[in-house]
Design an enzyme around this catalytic site. Structure first.
Site, PDB file in Angstrom:
ATOM      1  N   GLY A  49       2.683   4.150  -0.197  1.00  0.00           N
ATOM      2  CA  GLY A  49       2.474   3.697  -1.565  1.00  0.00           C
ATOM      3  C   GLY A  49       2.249   2.199  -1.597  1.00  0.00           C
ATOM      4  O   GLY A  49       2.755   1.468  -0.737  1.00  0.00           O
ATOM      5  N   GLN A  54       1.979  -5.938  -5.271  1.00  0.00           N
ATOM      6  CA  GLN A  54       2.155  -6.319  -3.868  1.00  0.00           C
ATOM      7  C   GLN A  54       0.931  -7.028  -3.289  1.00  0.00           C
ATOM      8  O   GLN A  54       1.032  -7.672  -2.253  1.00  0.00           O
ATOM      9  CB  GLN A  54       2.468  -5.076  -3.016  1.00  0.00           C
ATOM     10  CG  GLN A  54       3.810  -4.448  -3.340  1.00  0.00           C
ATOM     11  CD  GLN A  54       4.037  -3.185  -2.538  1.00  0.00           C
ATOM     12  OE1 GLN A  54       3.647  -2.111  -2.960  1.00  0.00           O
ATOM     13  NE2 GLN A  54       4.644  -3.306  -1.369  1.00  0.00           N
ATOM     14  N   CYS A  94       9.477  -0.591   2.666  1.00  0.00           N
ATOM     15  CA  CYS A  94       8.507  -1.187   1.740  1.00  0.00           C
ATOM     16  C   CYS A  94       7.590  -2.107   2.532  1.00  0.00           C
ATOM     17  O   CYS A  94       8.074  -2.875   3.369  1.00  0.00           O
ATOM     18  CB  CYS A  94       9.255  -1.977   0.663  1.00  0.00           C
ATOM     19  SG  CYS A  94       8.169  -2.800  -0.509  1.00  0.00           S
ATOM     20  N   LEU A  95       6.298  -2.049   2.245  1.00  0.00           N
ATOM     21  CA  LEU A  95       5.349  -2.906   2.971  1.00  0.00           C
ATOM     22  C   LEU A  95       5.602  -4.384   2.685  1.00  0.00           C
ATOM     23  O   LEU A  95       5.200  -5.237   3.464  1.00  0.00           O
ATOM     24  CB  LEU A  95       3.910  -2.531   2.606  1.00  0.00           C
ATOM     25  CG  LEU A  95       3.488  -1.108   3.021  1.00  0.00           C
ATOM     26  CD1 LEU A  95       2.066  -0.822   2.577  1.00  0.00           C
ATOM     27  CD2 LEU A  95       3.636  -0.929   4.524  1.00  0.00           C
ATOM     28  N   HIS A 136       9.787   4.009  -6.813  1.00  0.00           N
ATOM     29  CA  HIS A 136       9.757   2.771  -6.040  1.00  0.00           C
ATOM     30  C   HIS A 136       8.576   1.891  -6.485  1.00  0.00           C
ATOM     31  O   HIS A 136       8.739   0.679  -6.689  1.00  0.00           O
ATOM     32  CB  HIS A 136       9.655   3.132  -4.545  1.00  0.00           C
ATOM     33  CG  HIS A 136       9.496   1.988  -3.610  1.00  0.00           C
ATOM     34  ND1 HIS A 136      10.431   1.690  -2.633  1.00  0.00           N
ATOM     35  CD2 HIS A 136       8.517   1.055  -3.460  1.00  0.00           C
ATOM     36  CE1 HIS A 136      10.019   0.628  -1.947  1.00  0.00           C
ATOM     37  NE2 HIS A 136       8.862   0.230  -2.434  1.00  0.00           N
ATOM     38  N   GLU A 137       7.397   2.504  -6.648  1.00  0.00           N
ATOM     39  CA  GLU A 137       6.202   1.718  -7.005  1.00  0.00           C
ATOM     40  C   GLU A 137       6.284   1.207  -8.444  1.00  0.00           C
ATOM     41  O   GLU A 137       5.855   0.084  -8.731  1.00  0.00           O
ATOM     42  CB  GLU A 137       4.930   2.532  -6.802  1.00  0.00           C
ATOM     43  CG  GLU A 137       4.699   3.073  -5.388  1.00  0.00           C
ATOM     44  CD  GLU A 137       4.839   2.046  -4.285  1.00  0.00           C
ATOM     45  OE1 GLU A 137       4.578   0.850  -4.531  1.00  0.00           O
ATOM     46  OE2 GLU A 137       5.230   2.429  -3.163  1.00  0.00           O
ATOM     47  N   HIS A 140       8.112  -1.934  -8.554  1.00  0.00           N
ATOM     48  CA  HIS A 140       7.288  -3.106  -8.201  1.00  0.00           C
ATOM     49  C   HIS A 140       6.602  -3.686  -9.441  1.00  0.00           C
ATOM     50  O   HIS A 140       6.507  -4.908  -9.593  1.00  0.00           O
ATOM     51  CB  HIS A 140       6.202  -2.724  -7.191  1.00  0.00           C
ATOM     52  CG  HIS A 140       6.657  -2.715  -5.762  1.00  0.00           C
ATOM     53  ND1 HIS A 140       7.151  -3.836  -5.137  1.00  0.00           N
ATOM     54  CD2 HIS A 140       6.668  -1.731  -4.829  1.00  0.00           C
ATOM     55  CE1 HIS A 140       7.453  -3.530  -3.880  1.00  0.00           C
ATOM     56  NE2 HIS A 140       7.180  -2.266  -3.666  1.00  0.00           N
TER      57      HIS A 140
HETATM   58 NI    NI Z   1       7.401  -1.191  -1.888  1.00  0.00          NI
END
Ligand code: NI
Length: 172
Positions: A49, A54, A94-95, A136-137, A140
């Site tokens: 995701g 991000q 998480c990226l 989660h997204e 963000h």
């Molecule tokens: Ni993330």
């Protein structure tokens, strides 16, 4: 297509609250290219995701693909969770927080409404990993990261570990 730079914790830009997407914006070729680039960036990373926040685009949308074969791309524009039930604990990563994994408790089952990449509204009921990923997204888009669910002490350890990782990468 092009790969995009992913902001990393504790970059303050990750704390920006994203603004709603005007559906007309989805019809611009540059927006569709951006969505393609976000998928490419997510698949390359690799991740399941990626929220616009991000990649320093502070609009409410995200791309997700939790499938094994990486052939089920989903785009959620202006997502809203309209129902949630139960609880599940999942070890998240998480990226924007590379190499860090931690247990987070979230709703087990959710209903989400959103627009797809062409601006059509849809509703999805889901559970398990996809439900975790959507929650989660959406965090963000609110400027929230999964490390915010950890204790301040653990979060500080994460920050130090990432700073150390970056130093090693720079030295290499
Ligand atoms: Ni993330």
């Amino acid at each position: 297509m092009a790969q995009l730079l992913i902001l990393e914790f504790p970059d303050p830009r990750l704390r920006t609250r994203a603004s709603a997407v005007n559906p007309a914006w989805l019809h611009e070729p540059a927006t569709q290219r951006l969505i393609d680039d976000m998928f490419e960036t997510m698949y390359e990373a690799p991740g399941i995701g990626l929220a616009a926040s991000q990649v320093d685009v502070h609009r409410r949308f995200m791309v997700i693909d939790v499938s094994e074969e990486k052939d089920q791309p989903l785009v959620f524009v202006n997502p809203v969770i309209t129902a949630r039930s139960g609880e599940q604990i999942y070890q998240e990563g998480c990226l924007s927080v590379p190499g860090i994994f931690a247990d987070v408790a979230r709703a087990e089952r959710i209903t989400v409404t959103a627009l797809d990449r062409s601006g059509s509204a849809f509703e999805l009921q889901t559970d398990g990993l996809l439900a975790v990923c959507i929650q989660h997204e959406i965090d963000h888009l609110e400027g929230k990261l999964f490390v915010d669910y950890l204790s301040p002490l653990k979060r500080e350890m994460v920050r130090k570990k990432l700073a150390k990782q970056r130093k090693q990468t720079d030295a290499a």
